[in-house]
Design a protein around this motif. Structure first.
Motif, PDB file in Angstrom:
ATOM      1  N   ARG A 138       0.834  -1.190   0.000  1.00  0.00           N
ATOM      2  CA  ARG A 138       0.000   0.000   0.000  1.00  0.00           C
ATOM      3  C   ARG A 138       0.877   1.252   0.000  1.00  0.00           C
ATOM      4  N   GLY A 139       0.689   2.104  -0.996  1.00  0.00           N
ATOM      5  CA  GLY A 139       1.477   3.314  -1.109  1.00  0.00           C
ATOM      6  C   GLY A 139       2.856   3.112  -1.699  1.00  0.00           C
ATOM      7  N   ARG A 140       3.193   1.855  -2.052  1.00  0.00           N
ATOM      8  CA  ARG A 140       4.527   1.557  -2.597  1.00  0.00           C
ATOM      9  C   ARG A 140       4.476   1.009  -4.020  1.00  0.00           C
ATOM     10  N   ALA A 141       3.312   0.588  -4.482  1.00  0.00           N
ATOM     11  CA  ALA A 141       3.181   0.003  -5.819  1.00  0.00           C
ATOM     12  C   ALA A 141       2.263   0.875  -6.661  1.00  0.00           C
ATOM     13  N   GLU A 142       2.640   1.073  -7.908  1.00  0.00           N
ATOM     14  CA  GLU A 142       1.807   1.872  -8.806  1.00  0.00           C
ATOM     15  C   GLU A 142       2.128   1.556 -10.259  1.00  0.00           C
ATOM     16  N   LEU A 143       1.194   1.883 -11.139  1.00  0.00           N
ATOM     17  CA  LEU A 143       1.402   1.782 -12.578  1.00  0.00           C
ATOM     18  C   LEU A 143       1.639   3.175 -13.155  1.00  0.00           C
ATOM     19  N   GLY A 183      -0.024   0.142 -23.813  1.00  0.00           N
ATOM     20  CA  GLY A 183       0.470  -1.211 -23.579  1.00  0.00           C
ATOM     21  C   GLY A 183       1.497  -1.338 -22.484  1.00  0.00           C
ATOM     22  N   ASN A 184       1.899  -0.229 -21.866  1.00  0.00           N
ATOM     23  CA  ASN A 184       2.888  -0.288 -20.796  1.00  0.00           C
ATOM     24  C   ASN A 184       2.174  -0.478 -19.460  1.00  0.00           C
ATOM     25  N   VAL A 185       2.274  -1.679 -18.902  1.00  0.00           N
ATOM     26  CA  VAL A 185       1.623  -1.974 -17.631  1.00  0.00           C
ATOM     27  C   VAL A 185       2.672  -2.368 -16.583  1.00  0.00           C
ATOM     28  N   SER A 186       3.864  -1.807 -16.716  1.00  0.00           N
ATOM     29  CA  SER A 186       4.951  -2.085 -15.778  1.00  0.00           C
ATOM     30  C   SER A 186       4.593  -1.601 -14.381  1.00  0.00           C
ATOM     31  N   LEU A 187       5.151  -2.277 -13.391  1.00  0.00           N
ATOM     32  CA  LEU A 187       4.879  -1.960 -11.989  1.00  0.00           C
ATOM     33  C   LEU A 187       6.067  -1.218 -11.377  1.00  0.00           C
ATOM     34  N   LEU A 188       5.789  -0.075 -10.783  1.00  0.00           N
ATOM     35  CA  LEU A 188       6.821   0.676 -10.063  1.00  0.00           C
ATOM     36  C   LEU A 188       6.742   0.313  -8.589  1.00  0.00           C
ATOM     37  N   LEU A 189       7.835  -0.261  -8.067  1.00  0.00           N
ATOM     38  CA  LEU A 189       7.934  -0.577  -6.643  1.00  0.00           C
ATOM     39  C   LEU A 189       8.817   0.474  -5.989  1.00  0.00           C
ATOM     40  N   ARG A 190       8.290   1.154  -4.999  1.00  0.00           N
ATOM     41  CA  ARG A 190       9.065   2.195  -4.330  1.00  0.00           C
ATOM     42  C   ARG A 190       9.749   1.642  -3.078  1.00  0.00           C
TER      43      ARG A 190
END
Length: 264
Positions: free
Chosen positions: A101-106, A114-121
């Motif tokens: 929660r609050g650390r993962a986003e697209l 088509g870019n559905v990569s996941l940003l992990l903070r």
């Protein structure tokens, strides 16, 4: 001349082959919309602890092609809840696991392309594991598995004998000095064993450890790729200084990058 029976047999065999080919083609066309077309640029990434990291996942696009009705779900093996879910043009994280929660986003503006990569903070050690990127859109669906490793990487340089007392400096590829922890162990009069550790380090970077005194300078260049190290050492001696300081013997100047740490 073939008999009527043979003609019938050959005709039936040909028809069976034709129908078999047609069935295969129909099945291929029917399933083409459900076969996985989801891809990743790196399915075995390594992330530095404490830093942000992107898990690659995308639908190959043709030029400015856009995708409609895209739903994306990121999950992690052995994890309750989802890492991140996106549907109907917005995040939908009612069942998101609390540790994300609050650390993962697209990159929501890029989803339609088509870019559905996941940003992990701020990557944590617990983030290590196998992730699945599942995508549904108007023309099909698919998924790809990505195994993330985490690292608090370090480079360690060791030199068995230096005389007289040396200085130790770590440099980045851009020439800037880097802070490190260095131990000089005096093993005999004016002879030292050097142990110096630099951490953290980044993947795809080059580092140099320089050990020098008034007699000799050693540079060890280490290039980190996929959190594996290739190292090269070079020495420069000062003949004049060595002759003037003949009471010092640089009997063994063994300098090398020994190990790159990958801490699980």
């Amino acid at each position: 001349m073939a008999s009527l029976g043979q003609i019938i047999f050959y005709t039936m065999t040909t028809l069976v082959v034709i129908f078999s080919v047609l069935i295969i083609l129909i099945l291929a066309l029917t399933l083409s919309g459900t076969l996985s077309v989801v891809q990743s640029l790196n399915r075995l990434p390594v992330a530095n602890l404490g830093q942000d990291h992107v898990l690659s996942c995308f639908l190959p696009a043709d030029g400015e092609e856009s995708f409609r009705q895209v739903s994306v779900t990121w999950t992690k093996a052995s994890l309750t809840g989802v890492v991140f879910r996106y549907e109907d043009g917005a995040e939908s994280n009612g069942d998101q696991n609390s540790q994300y929660r609050g650390r993962a986003e697209l990159f929501t503006d890029a989803v339609v392309r088509g870019n559905v990569s996941l940003l992990l903070r701020t990557v944590r050690r617990a983030d290590q594991g196998e992730y699945t990127c599942s995508v549904r859109y108007s023309e099909g669906s698919g998924e790809v598995n990505i195994r993330l490793r985490t690292a608090d990487g370090g480079l360690r340089a060791e030199a068995s004998r230096w005389s007289p007392r040396p200085n130790v400096t770590w440099l980045h590829a851009d020439g800037g000095d880097l802070p490190a922890i260095t131990e000089l162990q005096e093993i005999s009069a004016e002879t030292f064993r050097v142990v110096s550790t630099l951490r953290p380090i980044n993947d795809s970077d080059t580092y140099t450890c320089r050990i020098d005194n008034r007699l000799v300078t050693a540079h060890a260049d280490a290039t980190v790729t996929g959190f594996e190290v290739s190292a090269r050492t070079r020495f420069t001696f000062d003949p004049a200084a060595a002759m003037m300081a003949s009471r010092y013997v640089v009997a063994s100047c063994i300098f090398c990058i020994i190990v790159l740490y990958l801490l699980d």
